[in-house]
Structures are given as structure tokens and as C-alpha cells.
Motif scaffolding. Sequence first.
Motif: not given
Length: 418
Positions: A322-333
Motif C-alpha cells: 500500500g501507500e502512505t502519503g503518496n509514497q509506497a509504504n516502504i519509502d515512508y517507513v
Amino acid sequence: MVNSLIHPKQGDKANSAWFEEFLVRLLENRDRTGLSDMIREIDALMITVEPGCSAAYVSELALMTPYHYLVTLESESHWTHILRIDMESPDLLVREVRDPGRGDIFRSLNEVYPIGAHKPNSRYMGEIFRVSNLHEVVEQQKGREIRFFNQDQIRKLELPGNMAIVKPSPYTHNVVAYWERPPEDMRVYALGNSVILDEVNRGYHAAKAIQEDLGLDKLIRPIDHLATRVYSQNREVAILEYLTLSSYYYWGSYDIANQNSSTNVTKSIHYADERISPAKVFTAANQPYFVNHLVGLPSPTENFVRNYGPRLHHLALAVADGETGNQANIDYVVDAIRARGKDFLLDVIGSREEGLKQIFSSASEHSSLIIEYVQRFGDFDGFFTKQNVAELTHAAGVEENLRLLQAESEAANPLVNA
């Protein structure tokens, strides 16, 4: 009867005829004698850290993983912190050696390697498997010439007394332990006195509060796989030994030619979901170090083993798709954790189109272990991509070379670095 040979092999790495023969013979024998059925999931992982380091390491894990601090088992020479996600995923046992002068077999495994000796107590120890019949498993394994610590040795090592522990592997330097626990029962470790250490508890709660504020607790999943590095000549025997000790099957091997390496995967025959019983990966060089000048290739995997000894290299955790804030979750993490001061060896690699993205953290200063994050997209059912593994292997090799230089500098100038 369980059939450990039912899964088609993956990968492009060629194995020897000897390996292929004994892979079949060992797994057929393991199935026929009931060992495959009696040995179930990985119930816990054991890690040891240096004196004074466990509170900081528990805090680091509280931020970077889904683990929660449960309790500390106090014994004469160790603090053993029990970290848990739930009863479906393995516990982490983080052991701190309280006396810096204490020696045992696990410390000796570090002391003959230049970087390993720099932190002689810091190492991953091994896995604890839940079994349905401890006596029968131990007797059968002894019949296969597997060597166990006796109860007096377990007591002196201050390890839980309600398990049977195999002596360290000559190939991986890790141990495997077995204990009998009905699946509906809680995990209870027969060791020392149960206490809550204030320093550990405060650090844990502070880190978990940050994790929850950032929303990372909803994104970081349990352990996906454990990756061990071994010498080039021990690749096949390390895999077959682990299949003898566990109820895992051989998933397959991929050649990472430009890094002079291969990645070899084993998985549980009982649980397709790695959060219940993580995959076990073995990485080894294709060529031994003494021909590097002839083959003209880097050798980060062999260099790691020569510097640290055979051992676990990293713990990989899944990240929710999924995504968080228009980023892939891994990028956000990764961005969120990097902003809290944790370094990573490279940028996130891979893509949605390739099916997954991955990244390595820098090795922990407390345990020497790397954390890998991996996000698989949609219905991607592969384990990795070869290009990703090549980039991760290269990046880890660069950092390990820097750590070797630092260790050599500190050994040569002890007063400067005191």
C-alpha cells in the motif's frame, strides 16, 4: 505423511550431484521417520549483545520492528529480555552479558575474526523450534550424530532449561534448539527470575510511542526471513544440515554472478506464511577468497565471513503493501526511521513494476545485525529479484569494509580510541 519434496525448485544456481542426491535422501528419511511432522515452527530467536547495550537495542527494535518488551529473565551472568509480537510469530530473546570478562563457547566463535572480536559478545545465536515430542526428536537427532549440550552445560550457559540445544554448527556457527509446547499454551522460558527493568521499559515505551505517532506500527510486519552467510565451500552442507535439523524444505538458489555470490532459500513445510515461521536464507560466495585476484570479481559475502565469522547477517521484516502519503509504504517507513537518526546503506531499490522494493539498514551498533525491509506489491509471489540482491550485497560489502578498517585502526591505536 508429510512430503518435503513436493515443492518445485526455484532458481538458476546449479548444485552438485552429491547435494541433489542427499537432498532427496535426507528429506525422504526425515519424512518417513516422523521428524518432519514433529518439528513445527520457529518459536523464538536468540541474540546476545555486549554489556550495557541491551536497553538501547530493545529501544531500537521497538522503533524498527513490531516487537514489544514483555519481561526480563534475570540470571547470574545475563539479562534475557523477552520481546513478543503475538503467539503466531517468533519471540526474540535478547541476552545481555552482564560481566564483560565472561567467556563461553559463543564468545569464542567471535574472537578469532577481526570485526567479530571487536564486539566479542554480540552475535545472533539461533532458532528455537516448537516440537510435538521433545524426547523422540532428540533421540532421533542423536541417532543422526547431532550433538547436544547436556543439561549442566545449558545451566552454565544460562539458557532456558526447558529445551534441548544443539551445539553450534561448524558451518553456520548458529544453534538450533527444540522445546515441547502445545500450540495453545503460552511460551514460558525456564530461566532465572522474572523482572521488569526500568531502563529497558522506559526506552521501550518511548520508542513505541514514536513508532505509533508515525503510524509505523500499522506498516511494519513480522520477520520475513533470516539470512546467514557462510564460507563458499560450506554452502551445500550448511543447507542440508539445516534441513536435517528443521522441518524446512529447499526452495531453491539464485546465482548473483556479478557479486560472486548465491542466495539459497529454505522454507517451512508447515507454514506458507513467513510471519509464523520465517524463511531461512543462506548466502555464500561462488569462489573462495584466494582466487579473487584471478576471477576479478568482488567478494562481499566471503569478506563478511572472513571478518565476522559465519553468522546471521540480517533480519528481514515485511512491510504492508500500500501507500502512505503518496509514497509506497516502504519509502515512508524508511524516511520516517531515517529522520530519527537510523542510517540505511542505500536508497530503497526495486519498483512496483518489478513486484517488490527492498532496503538494508546499517548494521546495529548493539548486535551487528542489519534490518532489511521488503514490500511486495499486489499478487507478487516471488522472494526477491536478482538485481535487488546484487545491489544490497554490494552496499553491505562497502559498509563491512569500512567497519574492518575501523576495527584495525582501533586495534592498532588502543589509546587513541580509549
